[in-house]
Scaffold this active site. Structure first.
Site, mmCIF file in Angstrom:
data_model
loop_
_atom_site.group_PDB
_atom_site.id
_atom_site.type_symbol
_atom_site.label_atom_id
_atom_site.label_comp_id
_atom_site.label_asym_id
_atom_site.label_seq_id
_atom_site.Cartn_x
_atom_site.Cartn_y
_atom_site.Cartn_z
ATOM 1 N N LYS A 1 0.743 -1.184 -0.059
ATOM 2 C CA LYS A 1 0.025 -0.003 0.006
ATOM 3 C C LYS A 1 0.902 1.347 -0.067
ATOM 4 C CE LYS A 1 -3.721 1.882 2.645
ATOM 5 N NZ LYS A 1 -4.723 1.825 3.951
ATOM 6 N N SER B 1 -9.981 -0.379 7.134
ATOM 7 C CA SER B 1 -9.429 -0.202 5.730
ATOM 8 C C SER B 1 -8.805 -1.576 5.012
ATOM 9 C CB SER B 1 -8.424 0.906 5.717
ATOM 10 O OG SER B 1 -9.025 2.196 5.541
ATOM 11 N N SER C 1 -9.851 2.045 3.057
ATOM 12 C CA SER C 1 -8.709 2.743 2.094
ATOM 13 C C SER C 1 -7.793 1.930 1.250
ATOM 14 C CB SER C 1 -8.010 3.696 2.741
ATOM 15 O OG SER C 1 -7.317 3.003 3.805
HETATM 16 N N1 GLN Z 1 -13.077 4.542 6.316
HETATM 17 C C1 GLN Z 1 -12.731 4.792 7.587
HETATM 18 C C2 GLN Z 1 -11.963 6.225 7.457
HETATM 19 O O1 GLN Z 1 -12.588 6.700 6.469
HETATM 20 C C3 GLN Z 1 -11.517 4.024 8.005
HETATM 21 C C4 GLN Z 1 -10.270 4.475 7.170
HETATM 22 C C5 GLN Z 1 -9.070 3.376 7.694
HETATM 23 O O2 GLN Z 1 -9.286 2.567 8.253
HETATM 24 N N2 GLN Z 1 -8.218 3.861 7.145
HETATM 25 O O3 GLN Z 1 -11.441 6.790 8.254
#
Ligand code: GLN
Length: 484
Positions: free
Chosen positions: A76, A175, A151
């Site tokens: 990532k 994410s 994400s």
């Molecule tokens: N979807 C969540 C957010 O927008 C979690 C994102 C994540 O786990 N990095 O913050």
């Protein structure tokens, strides 16, 4: 070769069926062919991948290979990679070439893994659909009109489309698990402190945790064994021995107590998803597990608490991107204030700016007690809910996401609806627990993920509970038609 799991590829390399160089070329060709469609990779490191593959083949000839030597993977783009652009999905870091490797990257390099490239992601890991990336959205290989989740959507889509057999991800509120669910793969968010955060660009430091994503629990076990463990460079990393996660996979399920939180099966959960989850739970009963209804009474407070704590921490972590110390710098600033404000206004996208504003507000004098402190108190209540649940059961099961993958553009202009995508995943981060998502079926063409939550440092258990299910089901072997 591309249809094989990491465990199968590792066996093929060991028996000399193919070399790492051959394997790496197969995946690089697949990326070249399909990435224009999927946008799963921001950067492809073909040249260094081939050099790493050749080095892995030589190491094998010397008899020094481990299970991951010569296995292609992707990172990532939140993990710093020495000499390679590390963008975090943001214009702010579009030209940032990291001068060192993150601990996770360093450990996979030491294991002999081959880095194919860096995967696309929501900007600074803020999002649930990959649509906040400066590099454009990733598409879901099961349906190109659908989002892959976020994400870590680039990693999930790349694995589902067989462009890489495994990848790293990070999980602050879901994410790793939510994109794994929406793309039909397996991903585990380890206990907070199990995997070093050093060199992983910070979003919300008390919640962020890196972990592996792959087709199967067995593959996740191989990757987690390599990346977990104490790192003196991360003061929140826990000094506790790392088990060989792959060795414990065959633990029988007889006598296992699975808790089903009633709050995870109520309103908000799509009926078609609920049906798939119930079938998966029935499968576990057939395997000898016992299911018990439990309650996590403060579940509905997780999203509001998270959207105070995470923005508060992000407003502090992202202060360093000011055009001076780090990141994009605007052209011809007229004074220092203009340099700061314009660099940040140009470098950050709308969602990141929204969270910096919310977080700065929540931390400001007069509001700190009302918001930040309150959210921390709720966090304690949520952890207590889980503590009581684990007095009764060994693991908790439920849906990873309330719906299957939604369409691109469907939620992007409605942040509150988008935030609800993580309704079942966020409490786990607030409590610091480990949790895994594995493929459990489909609604139409779109995959459904089953979430398993464990007690602190119960990764071994989660992986074995997932592995047993994968021995009697084949959801993890399904390939999206366009990428077969
Ligand atoms: N979807 C969540 C957010 O927008 C979690 C994102 C994540 O786990 N990095 O913050």
């Amino acid at each position: 070769m591309y249809e094989k799991t990491i465990a199968q590829l590792s066996a093929g390399l060991a028996s000399g069926q193919f070399s790492s160089e051959e394997l790496t070329r197969v995946f690089l060709e697949r990326i070249e062919r399909s990435n224009p469609q999927l946008n799963a990779f921001i950067t492809v490191t073909a040249e260094s991948a081939l050099a790493q593959a050749q080095a892995a083949d030589q190491r094998r000839q010397r008899g020094e290979a481990g299970p991951l030597t010569g296995i292609p993977i992707a990172h990532k783009d939140i993990f710093c990679t020495n000499g390679v652009r590390t963008s975090c999905g943001s214009q702010m870091l579009d030209r940032f070439i990291a001068p060192y490797d993150a601990t996770v990257v360093e450990r996979l390099n030491t294991a002999g893994a081959v880095m194919l490239g860096k995967t696309n992601m929501d900007e600074f890991a803020m999002g649930s659909s990959n649509e906040t990336s400066y590099y454009g959205p990733v598409r879901n290989p099961w349906d190109l009109n659908a989002v892959p989740g976020g994400s870590s959507g680039g990693s999930a889509a790349a694995i589902a489309a067989r462009l890489t057999p495994g990848a790293t991800g990070t999980d602050t509120g879901g994410s790793i698990r939510q994109p794994a669910a929406l793309c039909g793969i397996t991903g585990i968010k380890p206990t907070y402190g199990r995997v070093s955060r050093w060199g992983m660009i910070a979003y919300a430091s008390s919640l962020d945790q890196g972990g592996p994503m792959a087709r199967t629990a067995e593959d996740c076990a191989l990757l987690l064994t390599a990346i977990a463990g104490f790192d003196p460079r991360d003061s929140t990393c826990v000094d506790q021995p790392v088990p060989d996660y792959a060795a414990a996979l065959n633990r029988p399920l007889a006598g296992l107590k699975i808790g089903l939180p009633k709050e995870y099966f109520g309103t908000g959960l799509d009926n078609t998803v609920a049906a798939v989850i119930e079938t998966a739970v029935t499968e576990y009963r057939k395997l000898g597990a016992e299911t018990v209804e439990i309650s996590l009474p403060n579940s509905q407070l997780a999203i509001p608490a998270y959207y105070v704590v995470a923005p508060a921490e992000c407003s502090s972590n992202l202060a360093r991107f000011d055009g001076v110390r780090y990141g994009h710098r605007c052209d011809n600033p007229k004074d220092l204030l203009d340099l700061y404000t314009r660099s940040r206004a140009e470098g950050f996208g709308a969602e990141v700016q929204r969270r910096i504003l919310v977080g700065t507000f929540a931390l400001s004098a007069g509001y700190y007690d009302a918001y930040y402190l309150k959210a921390q108190q709720i966090r304690r209540l949520i952890s207590d809910d889980f503590r009581r649940a684990f007095d009764q059961v060994d693991v908790i099961a439920g849906p990873t996401s309330p719906t299957v993958a939604f369409n691109l553009g469907e939620k992007v202009d409605d942040p509150i609806t988008m935030y609800l995508s993580d309704i079942y995943t966020i409490a786990v981060n607030l409590a610091g627990l480990p949790s895994l998502s594995l493929p459990a079926g489909f609604v139409g063409q779109r995959p459904v993920g089953l979430q398993l939550i464990g007690n602190y440092f119960a990764e071994e258990r989660l992986l074995s509970v997932a592995h047993r299910y994968q021995q009697v089901t084949d959801w993890h072997n399904r390939v999206p038609a366009a990428f077969a």
